[in-house]
Motif scaffolding. Structure first.
Motif, PDB file in Angstrom:
ATOM      1  N   UNK A  53      31.966   2.922  50.848  1.00 55.39           N
ATOM      2  CA  UNK A  53      32.659   4.071  51.435  1.00 55.39           C
ATOM      3  C   UNK A  53      31.828   5.350  51.308  1.00 55.39           C
ATOM      4  N   UNK A  54      31.161   5.530  50.181  1.00 49.48           N
ATOM      5  CA  UNK A  54      30.324   6.726  50.002  1.00 49.48           C
ATOM      6  C   UNK A  54      29.179   6.744  51.011  1.00 49.48           C
ATOM      7  N   UNK A  55      28.570   5.603  51.219  1.00 49.06           N
ATOM      8  CA  UNK A  55      27.475   5.534  52.195  1.00 49.06           C
ATOM      9  C   UNK A  55      28.010   5.761  53.607  1.00 49.06           C
ATOM     10  N   UNK A  56      29.209   5.257  53.875  1.00 46.42           N
ATOM     11  CA  UNK A  56      29.840   5.473  55.168  1.00 46.42           C
ATOM     12  C   UNK A  56      30.075   6.963  55.418  1.00 46.42           C
ATOM     13  N   UNK A  57      30.321   7.689  54.352  1.00 45.38           N
ATOM     14  CA  UNK A  57      30.554   9.130  54.454  1.00 45.38           C
ATOM     15  C   UNK A  57      29.260   9.942  54.462  1.00 45.38           C
ATOM     16  N   UNK A  58      28.144   9.242  54.448  1.00 42.81           N
ATOM     17  CA  UNK A  58      26.856   9.912  54.591  1.00 42.81           C
ATOM     18  C   UNK A  58      26.167  10.334  53.322  1.00 42.81           C
ATOM     19  N   UNK A  59      26.654   9.839  52.187  1.00 37.74           N
ATOM     20  CA  UNK A  59      26.016  10.220  50.917  1.00 37.74           C
ATOM     21  C   UNK A  59      24.780   9.378  50.627  1.00 37.74           C
ATOM     22  N   UNK A  60      23.754  10.032  50.090  1.00 39.18           N
ATOM     23  CA  UNK A  60      22.598   9.355  49.507  1.00 39.18           C
ATOM     24  C   UNK A  60      22.847   9.336  47.998  1.00 39.18           C
ATOM     25  N   UNK A  61      22.897   8.160  47.423  1.00 42.08           N
ATOM     26  CA  UNK A  61      23.240   8.011  46.011  1.00 42.08           C
ATOM     27  C   UNK A  61      21.955   7.997  45.188  1.00 42.08           C
ATOM     28  N   UNK A  62      21.757   9.045  44.416  1.00 39.13           N
ATOM     29  CA  UNK A  62      20.472   9.298  43.766  1.00 39.13           C
ATOM     30  C   UNK A  62      20.642   9.521  42.263  1.00 39.13           C
ATOM     31  N   UNK A  63      19.514   9.546  41.552  1.00 34.87           N
ATOM     32  CA  UNK A  63      19.526   9.845  40.128  1.00 34.87           C
ATOM     33  C   UNK A  63      19.676  11.347  39.914  1.00 34.87           C
ATOM     34  N   UNK A  64      20.023  11.733  38.717  1.00 38.27           N
ATOM     35  CA  UNK A  64      20.135  13.155  38.380  1.00 38.27           C
ATOM     36  C   UNK A  64      18.808  13.888  38.593  1.00 38.27           C
ATOM     37  N   UNK A  65      17.655  13.357  38.141  1.00 34.43           N
ATOM     38  CA  UNK A  65      16.399  14.070  38.408  1.00 34.43           C
ATOM     39  C   UNK A  65      16.139  14.283  39.901  1.00 34.43           C
ATOM     40  N   UNK A  66      16.471  13.298  40.733  1.00 34.13           N
ATOM     41  CA  UNK A  66      16.308  13.474  42.180  1.00 34.13           C
ATOM     42  C   UNK A  66      17.230  14.581  42.685  1.00 34.13           C
ATOM     43  N   UNK A  67      18.443  14.625  42.163  1.00 30.69           N
ATOM     44  CA  UNK A  67      19.399  15.654  42.570  1.00 30.69           C
ATOM     45  C   UNK A  67      18.893  17.056  42.218  1.00 30.69           C
ATOM     46  N   UNK A  68      18.128  17.151  41.133  1.00 31.63           N
ATOM     47  CA  UNK A  68      17.605  18.450  40.693  1.00 31.63           C
ATOM     48  C   UNK A  68      16.409  18.920  41.518  1.00 31.63           C
ATOM     49  N   UNK A  69      15.909  18.065  42.399  1.00 34.45           N
ATOM     50  CA  UNK A  69      14.879  18.452  43.379  1.00 34.45           C
ATOM     51  C   UNK A  69      13.605  19.007  42.747  1.00 34.45           C
ATOM     52  N   UNK A  70      13.193  18.390  41.620  1.00 33.30           N
ATOM     53  CA  UNK A  70      11.954  18.819  40.990  1.00 33.30           C
ATOM     54  C   UNK A  70      12.085  20.071  40.145  1.00 33.30           C
ATOM     55  N   UNK A  71      13.317  20.574  39.973  1.00 37.59           N
ATOM     56  CA  UNK A  71      13.535  21.798  39.199  1.00 37.59           C
ATOM     57  C   UNK A  71      14.149  21.486  37.833  1.00 37.59           C
ATOM     58  N   UNK A  72      13.849  20.353  37.320  1.00 38.81           N
ATOM     59  CA  UNK A  72      14.392  19.941  36.027  1.00 38.81           C
ATOM     60  C   UNK A  72      14.356  18.416  35.935  1.00 38.81           C
ATOM     61  N   UNK A  73      14.863  17.863  34.861  1.00 37.90           N
ATOM     62  CA  UNK A  73      15.549  18.558  33.768  1.00 37.90           C
ATOM     63  C   UNK A  73      14.588  19.267  32.817  1.00 37.90           C
ATOM     64  N   UNK A  74      14.998  20.429  32.324  1.00 39.26           N
ATOM     65  CA  UNK A  74      14.216  21.227  31.403  1.00 39.26           C
ATOM     66  C   UNK A  74      14.867  21.199  30.033  1.00 39.26           C
ATOM     67  N   UNK A  75      14.115  20.880  29.004  1.00 38.86           N
ATOM     68  CA  UNK A  75      14.645  20.772  27.639  1.00 38.86           C
ATOM     69  C   UNK A  75      15.362  22.049  27.231  1.00 38.86           C
ATOM     70  N   UNK A  76      16.522  21.894  26.623  1.00 39.64           N
ATOM     71  CA  UNK A  76      17.288  23.025  26.135  1.00 39.64           C
ATOM     72  C   UNK A  76      18.162  23.697  27.175  1.00 39.64           C
ATOM     73  N   UNK A  77      18.128  23.204  28.413  1.00 38.39           N
ATOM     74  CA  UNK A  77      18.949  23.772  29.472  1.00 38.39           C
ATOM     75  C   UNK A  77      20.118  22.837  29.750  1.00 38.39           C
TER      76      UNK A  77
END
Length: 223
Positions: free
Chosen positions: A196-220
């Motif tokens: 159903x999620x894919x039907x709704x157009x979602x790309x199911x990704x890891x947290x680092x992918x979701x952060x788009x190269x802007x993390x994760x940063x230690x302590x944040x």
């Protein structure tokens, strides 16, 4: 000579591993499914469902459970999913001393790295209980704190239809949904959820992918 050159070129090309396609979450609708408290008895079945759907997820692993099922922890990494630290004993961190918190995080880092060859860069505080002191100690352990935008409370629902309905209600672009791979009903519901999620157009990704190269940063802390 020409034939030999072509064969050699073909062999050389075949020895290069295929590149994994990256998802640009700035351009497409992404969602991160995250699973806490494993690895457990149901985790391998969940991995099969994710693989069949071409979905990636993030697993926050409990140290003592990694010791019990190191082969499943290795399987998570081998399937291309992200892993994080969920403490050694699933402790409510703010109630503990600095040394105890550091032990919970550091021992789990070592256990996960020994089992998988990967040292996590993320942690999730059990029960979501955290404060500035916990975050500072996580920074000392080179860990970023990953919370969530929505939780299914699947451990309380224990009903496949209700869990699916809750995930679909919580789903939103750049969302992070908390579930548990040790809840059998969650794993049972997952094929329908993914479809159903894919039907709704979602790309199911890891947290680092979701952060788009802007993390994760230690302590944040994120999300």
């Amino acid at each position: 000579m020409v034939i030999h050159a072509l064969v050699a070129a073909s062999l050389a090309f075949s020895s290069v591993p295929a590149q994994t396609a990256t998802v640009n979450c700035a351009r497409v609708k992404c969602l991160a499914l995250t699973f806490d408290d494993g690895p457990g008895a149901q985790t391998s079945a969940l991995l099969k469902a994710l693989s069949k759907a071409g979905a990636k997820a993030t697993f926050f692993l409990v140290g003592k459970r990694v010791e019990e099922r190191p082969e499943v922890a290795r399987q998570i990494v081998a399937k291309g999913h992200a892993i994080g630290n969920h403490t050694y004993s699933h402790a409510a961190l703010p109630a503990h001393s600095d040394n105890d918190i550091l032990d919970e995080l550091k021992v789990t880092q070592e256990v996960i790295e020994e089992a998988t060859g990967r040292r996590p860069t993320m942690f999730r505080p059990p029960y979501g209980q955290t404060d500035e002191r916990v975050l500072g100690l996580a920074a000392q352990t080179e860990l970023a704190e990953i919370l969530w935008t929505g939780t299914t409370l699947d451990w309380q629902l224990r009903d496949t239809k209700k869990i699916k309905a809750t995930v679909l209600k919580l789903a939103k672009r750049d969302g992070v949904i908390l579930m548990h791979d040790v809840v059998p009903q969650t794993v049972t519901a997952m094929p329908g959820i993914l479809k159903e999620l894919k039907k709704r157009g979602y790309h199911l990704v890891t947290v680092p992918t979701l952060l788009r190269g802007k993390g994760p940063t230690a302590g944040k802390s994120y999300f």
